[in-house]
Write a protein that holds these residues in place. Structure first.
Motif, PDB file in Angstrom:
ATOM      1  N   GLY A  44     -21.797  30.250 -15.562  1.00  0.00           N
ATOM      2  CA  GLY A  44     -21.492  30.669 -14.206  1.00  0.00           C
ATOM      3  C   GLY A  44     -22.592  30.450 -13.181  1.00  0.00           C
ATOM      4  N   HIS A  45     -23.720  29.875 -13.591  1.00  0.00           N
ATOM      5  CA  HIS A  45     -24.851  29.760 -12.666  1.00  0.00           C
ATOM      6  C   HIS A  45     -25.350  28.334 -12.419  1.00  0.00           C
ATOM      7  N   ASP A  46     -24.780  27.344 -13.078  1.00  0.00           N
ATOM      8  CA  ASP A  46     -25.258  25.973 -12.915  1.00  0.00           C
ATOM      9  C   ASP A  46     -24.095  24.998 -13.082  1.00  0.00           C
ATOM     10  N   SER A  47     -22.983  25.304 -12.445  1.00  0.00           N
ATOM     11  CA  SER A  47     -21.751  24.547 -12.597  1.00  0.00           C
ATOM     12  C   SER A  47     -21.911  23.096 -12.163  1.00  0.00           C
ATOM     13  N   SER A  48     -21.204  22.196 -12.844  1.00  0.00           N
ATOM     14  CA  SER A  48     -21.282  20.772 -12.539  1.00  0.00           C
ATOM     15  C   SER A  48     -19.916  20.125 -12.675  1.00  0.00           C
ATOM     16  N   MET A  49     -19.403  19.625 -11.565  1.00  0.00           N
ATOM     17  CA  MET A  49     -18.134  18.900 -11.587  1.00  0.00           C
ATOM     18  C   MET A  49     -18.248  17.636 -12.440  1.00  0.00           C
ATOM     19  N   GLU A  50     -19.403  16.977 -12.408  1.00  0.00           N
ATOM     20  CA  GLU A  50     -19.595  15.743 -13.170  1.00  0.00           C
ATOM     21  C   GLU A  50     -19.583  16.002 -14.674  1.00  0.00           C
ATOM     22  N   VAL A  51     -20.245  17.068 -15.097  1.00  0.00           N
ATOM     23  CA  VAL A  51     -20.259  17.418 -16.522  1.00  0.00           C
ATOM     24  C   VAL A  51     -18.851  17.787 -16.987  1.00  0.00           C
ATOM     25  N   ALA A  52     -18.155  18.592 -16.202  1.00  0.00           N
ATOM     26  CA  ALA A  52     -16.783  18.978 -16.564  1.00  0.00           C
ATOM     27  C   ALA A  52     -15.877  17.753 -16.643  1.00  0.00           C
ATOM     28  N   ALA A  53     -16.033  16.825 -15.719  1.00  0.00           N
ATOM     29  CA  ALA A  53     -15.230  15.597 -15.735  1.00  0.00           C
ATOM     30  C   ALA A  53     -15.523  14.762 -16.974  1.00  0.00           C
ATOM     31  N   ALA A  54     -16.775  14.714 -17.382  1.00  0.00           N
ATOM     32  CA  ALA A  54     -17.146  13.966 -18.581  1.00  0.00           C
ATOM     33  C   ALA A  54     -16.501  14.575 -19.824  1.00  0.00           C
ATOM     34  N   VAL A  55     -16.483  15.884 -19.907  1.00  0.00           N
ATOM     35  CA  VAL A  55     -15.842  16.557 -21.044  1.00  0.00           C
ATOM     36  C   VAL A  55     -14.333  16.307 -21.020  1.00  0.00           C
ATOM     37  N   LEU A  56     -13.728  16.431 -19.859  1.00  0.00           N
ATOM     38  CA  LEU A  56     -12.289  16.183 -19.734  1.00  0.00           C
ATOM     39  C   LEU A  56     -11.934  14.763 -20.163  1.00  0.00           C
ATOM     40  N   ALA A  57     -12.787  13.808 -19.834  1.00  0.00           N
ATOM     41  CA  ALA A  57     -12.547  12.410 -20.222  1.00  0.00           C
ATOM     42  C   ALA A  57     -12.551  12.236 -21.738  1.00  0.00           C
ATOM     43  N   GLY A  58     -13.208  13.140 -22.462  1.00  0.00           N
ATOM     44  CA  GLY A  58     -13.189  13.099 -23.916  1.00  0.00           C
ATOM     45  C   GLY A  58     -12.067  13.913 -24.533  1.00  0.00           C
ATOM     46  N   VAL A  59     -11.707  15.019 -23.909  1.00  0.00           N
ATOM     47  CA  VAL A  59     -10.701  15.940 -24.460  1.00  0.00           C
ATOM     48  C   VAL A  59      -9.278  15.443 -24.224  1.00  0.00           C
ATOM     49  N   LEU A  60      -8.970  15.013 -23.020  1.00  0.00           N
ATOM     50  CA  LEU A  60      -7.586  14.745 -22.643  1.00  0.00           C
ATOM     51  C   LEU A  60      -6.922  13.579 -23.375  1.00  0.00           C
ATOM     52  N   PRO A  61      -7.565  12.416 -23.528  1.00  0.00           N
ATOM     53  CA  PRO A  61      -6.864  11.291 -24.173  1.00  0.00           C
ATOM     54  C   PRO A  61      -6.328  11.579 -25.581  1.00  0.00           C
ATOM     55  N   PRO A  62      -7.102  12.189 -26.495  1.00  0.00           N
ATOM     56  CA  PRO A  62      -6.522  12.445 -27.819  1.00  0.00           C
ATOM     57  C   PRO A  62      -5.342  13.429 -27.787  1.00  0.00           C
ATOM     58  N   LEU A  63      -5.400  14.382 -26.858  1.00  0.00           N
ATOM     59  CA  LEU A  63      -4.275  15.322 -26.733  1.00  0.00           C
ATOM     60  C   LEU A  63      -3.035  14.598 -26.225  1.00  0.00           C
ATOM     61  N   GLN A  64      -3.209  13.764 -25.217  1.00  0.00           N
ATOM     62  CA  GLN A  64      -2.081  13.007 -24.683  1.00  0.00           C
ATOM     63  C   GLN A  64      -1.500  12.069 -25.728  1.00  0.00           C
ATOM     64  N   GLU A  65      -2.365  11.430 -26.525  1.00  0.00           N
ATOM     65  CA  GLU A  65      -1.903  10.514 -27.575  1.00  0.00           C
ATOM     66  C   GLU A  65      -1.015  11.234 -28.580  1.00  0.00           C
ATOM     67  N   GLN A  66      -1.291  12.513 -28.820  1.00  0.00           N
ATOM     68  CA  GLN A  66      -0.515  13.294 -29.790  1.00  0.00           C
ATOM     69  C   GLN A  66       0.610  14.085 -29.124  1.00  0.00           C
ATOM     70  N   GLY A  67       0.706  14.042 -27.797  1.00  0.00           N
ATOM     71  CA  GLY A  67       1.766  14.775 -27.100  1.00  0.00           C
ATOM     72  C   GLY A  67       1.526  16.272 -27.049  1.00  0.00           C
ATOM     73  N   VAL A  68       0.260  16.677 -27.041  1.00  0.00           N
ATOM     74  CA  VAL A  68      -0.131  18.091 -27.011  1.00  0.00           C
ATOM     75  C   VAL A  68      -0.572  18.444 -25.591  1.00  0.00           C
ATOM     76  N   TYR A  69      -0.142  19.605 -25.113  1.00  0.00           N
ATOM     77  CA  TYR A  69      -0.508  20.060 -23.772  1.00  0.00           C
ATOM     78  C   TYR A  69      -1.913  20.657 -23.754  1.00  0.00           C
ATOM     79  N   LEU A  70      -2.722  20.250 -22.790  1.00  0.00           N
ATOM     80  CA  LEU A  70      -4.017  20.876 -22.562  1.00  0.00           C
ATOM     81  C   LEU A  70      -3.828  22.077 -21.655  1.00  0.00           C
ATOM     82  N   ALA A  71      -4.372  23.211 -22.077  1.00  0.00           N
ATOM     83  CA  ALA A  71      -4.409  24.432 -21.271  1.00  0.00           C
ATOM     84  C   ALA A  71      -5.878  24.691 -20.960  1.00  0.00           C
ATOM     85  N   ALA A  72      -6.234  24.614 -19.683  1.00  0.00           N
ATOM     86  CA  ALA A  72      -7.639  24.718 -19.268  1.00  0.00           C
ATOM     87  C   ALA A  72      -7.911  26.118 -18.722  1.00  0.00           C
TER      88      ALA A  72
END
Length: 185
Positions: A44-72
């Protein structure tokens, strides 16, 4: 740490948890993510949109490939509500709430997800089949009732502790019960 390395770590963790959890098409996978913790700061004290975007770029594709919904999961300022696709919210009957996450009210993770999803909505809660807690975000309230810890080859993403869980149906019936191997993996 390079953003590409965070993406690679997030993808590897997601793929390993998907393999361990045996999710089916249409299941919900919850992720709480502190970009502050990933950067080595305090949640809660050093938030980064760039870091979050980098993580999302790793998390979302495998979920989409399997047809699983991401809940953030959002941060505590939005009561740990969830960004999810409207399709999933309707499918599972989740209560949609009137808020839009922002970097300092919802967090960088939820804000990136909101901006990336096709038709995002915010819901109060979900009952996910599996999930990842990146940096002590407390996703337990969004997992189905019987959560089982899953140990991956990674225990951190960046500087943040990584905790994962899958769920299983509750055992009922006592010592005489016979349990289905299919349901209890």
């Amino acid at each position: 740490m390079e953003l590409s390395e965070l993406t690679a770590q997030a993808r590897k963790a997601t793929e390993e948890l998907l393999e361990a959890a045996h999710l089916e098409t249409g299941d919900v996978f919850v992720v709480g993510c502190s970009s502050s913790e990933i950067r080595g700061g305090r949640i809660g004290h050093d938030s980064s949109m760039e870091v979050a975007a980098a993580v999302l770029a790793g998390v979302l594709p495998p979920l989409q490939e399997q047809g699983v919904y991401l809940a953030a999961q959002c941060c505590e300022h939005l009561n740990r509500s969830i960004v999810i696709e409207r399709e999933a919210a309707k499918k599972y009957g989740y209560q949609i709430v009137a808020a839009v996450p922002q970097p300092h009210a919802g967090g960088s993770w939820a804000t990136n997800c909101w901006r990336t999803f096709k038709d995002p909505v915010l819901v109060e809660e979900v009952k996910a089949a599996a999930g990842m807690d990146i940096g002590g975000t407390l996703i337990g309230m969004h997992l189905r009732r019987v959560a089982v810890p899953v140990r991956l080859s990674l225990d951190h993403i960046g500087e943040a502790i990584l905790l994962c869980a899958r769920t299983r149906p509750p055992f009922i019936g006592g010592s005489r019960a016979v349990y289905s191997d299919t349901e209890v993996r």
